[in-house]
Scaffold this active site. Sequence first.
Site, mmCIF file in Angstrom:
data_model
loop_
_atom_site.group_PDB
_atom_site.id
_atom_site.type_symbol
_atom_site.label_atom_id
_atom_site.label_comp_id
_atom_site.label_asym_id
_atom_site.label_seq_id
_atom_site.Cartn_x
_atom_site.Cartn_y
_atom_site.Cartn_z
ATOM 1 C CG ASP A 12 69.302 32.776 58.006
ATOM 2 O OD1 ASP A 12 69.353 32.359 59.178
ATOM 3 O OD2 ASP A 12 69.787 33.869 57.655
ATOM 4 C CG ASP A 34 74.542 36.076 62.307
ATOM 5 O OD1 ASP A 34 74.887 35.340 61.362
ATOM 6 O OD2 ASP A 34 73.376 36.501 62.447
HETATM 7 C C1 DGJ Z 1 71.166 35.896 59.524
HETATM 8 C C2 DGJ Z 1 72.383 35.124 59.098
HETATM 9 O O1 DGJ Z 1 72.994 34.523 60.183
HETATM 10 C C3 DGJ Z 1 73.305 36.064 58.337
HETATM 11 O O2 DGJ Z 1 74.493 35.411 58.017
HETATM 12 C C4 DGJ Z 1 72.582 36.545 57.114
HETATM 13 O O3 DGJ Z 1 72.355 35.479 56.233
HETATM 14 C C5 DGJ Z 1 71.280 37.214 57.504
HETATM 15 N N1 DGJ Z 1 70.491 36.405 58.350
HETATM 16 C C6 DGJ Z 1 70.469 37.563 56.278
HETATM 17 O O4 DGJ Z 1 69.257 38.107 56.584
#
Ligand code: DGJ
Length: 709
Positions: free
Chosen positions: A446, A510
């Site tokens: 991430d 997301d």
């Molecule tokens: C952002 C990501 O896009 C989410 O799917 C998740 O992993 C969160 N970060 C976790 O902090």
Amino acid sequence: MSYVRLDSDSISYVLDLSSGGIPRMAYWGSRLHDRAEPDQLAAMNNRPLFQAWLDEPYFLNIFPEQGTGFRGRPALSGEKDGQHWATLFKIEKIEQKNQSARIFLIDNLAGLKLVLDLEIDATSGILSRRTTIKNLTEPVYRLSYCAAGAIEIPSNCHELLTFHGCWTGEFLTQRYAFRPGLTQFENRTGRTSHEFFPGLIAGTKDFGENHGTVYGTHLGWSGNSVFFTELIPDGIRQIQMAELLMPGEIVLGKNDTYTSPWIYSGLSHKGLNGLSHKFHQFLRRKILPRTTQTSKRPIIFNSWEAVYFDHNLDDLCRMASKTADLGFERFVLDDGWFHNRNDDTQALGDWWTDQKKYPQGLQPLIEHVENCGMEFGLWIEPEMISPNSELYRKHPDWVLGLEGFPQLTGRQQLVLDLSRQDVMTYLFDRLNEILALHPISYLKWDMNRTLTMAGHKGCPAFHNQTKSLYDLIDRLREAHPHIEIESCASGGGRIDFEILKRTDRFWTSDSNDPFRRQQIQKGASIFFPPEITGSHIGPATCHTSGRITDITFRALTSFFSHFGAEFNLFELDDKEENILKTYISLHKQYRDIIHHGRSIRLELSDPLRNGLGVVSSDMKTALFCIVQMDIPTQTSARTICFSHLDPDSTYRLRLIRPVHHSIESKLVNPENWYSGFRLPGKTLMQTGISIFLPWPGTGVMFELKSINR
Ligand code: DGJ
């Protein structure tokens, strides 16, 4: 006249070298006859003198220069003590091997060397290009702009399709006319960005999914980028793409070089589906890590929207057991597992297991997951550091920043300075240890904030940050070749061909809201095939939009992707649980064609519908999904014409269960729809079938099987 000709199975690209300087494109189109005389083409392309301009004809070459009298934006910008701001390169030599060419050019006056790399992929015809510039003499050359390449767009292509977005709204498209002058897009976020995906399509009037000539181009770079379209008043149209450089970011001493990212371009005379097919083929064959090209994509359960930071070993084990019962194949432990990571205000950088949540480390959970017959995956965010972390307290100087400027936080975190060797060593060692210690099959990598004042010792460090990230991933992959990696940056903030050379899929967004996801995935599908597009069924009430949706619609939306789910599975009632289980087993049944077949966006007459599908490479099996995005504006069935089937085959078309009751109740003889109709491919594509989808947020899936070959 001399030419360089690069051929793929279906496309030819010819460069005219007659000026002795930077070549110009003589031809780019359908494969030429082997004996075609390229100078005939050059004659066709010959431009007359422009009115009220120079006495020499001028052309857009493949790397336009100020020194040729070109009046548009040149491909290079830089200077040496205020001199040599314009160049006039001459060809030194050319190396050509089958489908690739390397053109070496020199400007003795400026003391600069230019190397243009070009390569055409034999199957897809996608053309890859990049530029290297070398400073041969003192003083330093301050480079401010170096295009990966300029793409000449013919004057009948005056429509553009671009991709814009935001967090939870990636890959939304805009359609407009090629505007006079420059239309420029800049991404200064230090990652590929949600805002301006570096991809563009130009095409003939009203180009569509299956018709029109379209040119598509993409910059493979995960950092700052700049790209533009330019319509010069004389009618020349160009597109350029480059890394966006900060002032002073690239200063070339004697014998130093800078190499641009790769730019990838393709063309299709069969609309956007034709172009997507080429990009998908190319990505599958040439970009994705070898492991990904062949592996079966396990169905993923991800813990994020199920438990967030609230990790409890017993609950997670219970969740894992349930996950396995439902048929999931990989359990991914998202954010919240490491030292003191109880919310997003702290702990990034402290990459060791939280002792309170996992007193015996991660092993008991991993063992449980493995005993359930699933693989284990883990979330990390290596480039980041929380000001409230052990790492920051020990090494406050490891942060990327600029003295005298406030350290702005984003999601309450700062960025580590990857130009520092000690930082790179720390990250490699921590991650290497975790991977060596545990049987981890997958990392979700991430990156949750943009770069702002990205300075290293006072100098801009955006470029190095991106390069170092690539190095770090490459080293880890080399040490752990079996690991699959997902590229995530607050959802779809880092999706491009260069990151995909070292990662296996991306987290598209997301947003798990299926209405929004339909739009996002449709935009992304122009460049990226389904098997690398991560898509999960989220909770009934979407956490990012608050919208409530039906589980069949959510499942259908994630089905044509790398499939998964992320929500609290214990919230499902029996009926929903059955539906989820059915889609998981259907996905296993069809994933081979979804992930290796030809994917298609349908052109539907009803703008309130979205349709997509996949057809196996032998055209014997196809799967199509049609969803209703809003309340219909008419009260009867609407026609769906399928595409890319074998016109001469007869197919059995059947509706796949489960079908939402609002749709089933409007079917005459539903059993006939489930057992199937025999229809010729030609009829299915030309006349189509009709089905009524009265409720928004519902959809249907059809299987088509050829029955005569
Ligand atoms: C952002 C990501 O896009 C989410 O799917 C998740 O992993 C969160 N970060 C976790 O902090």
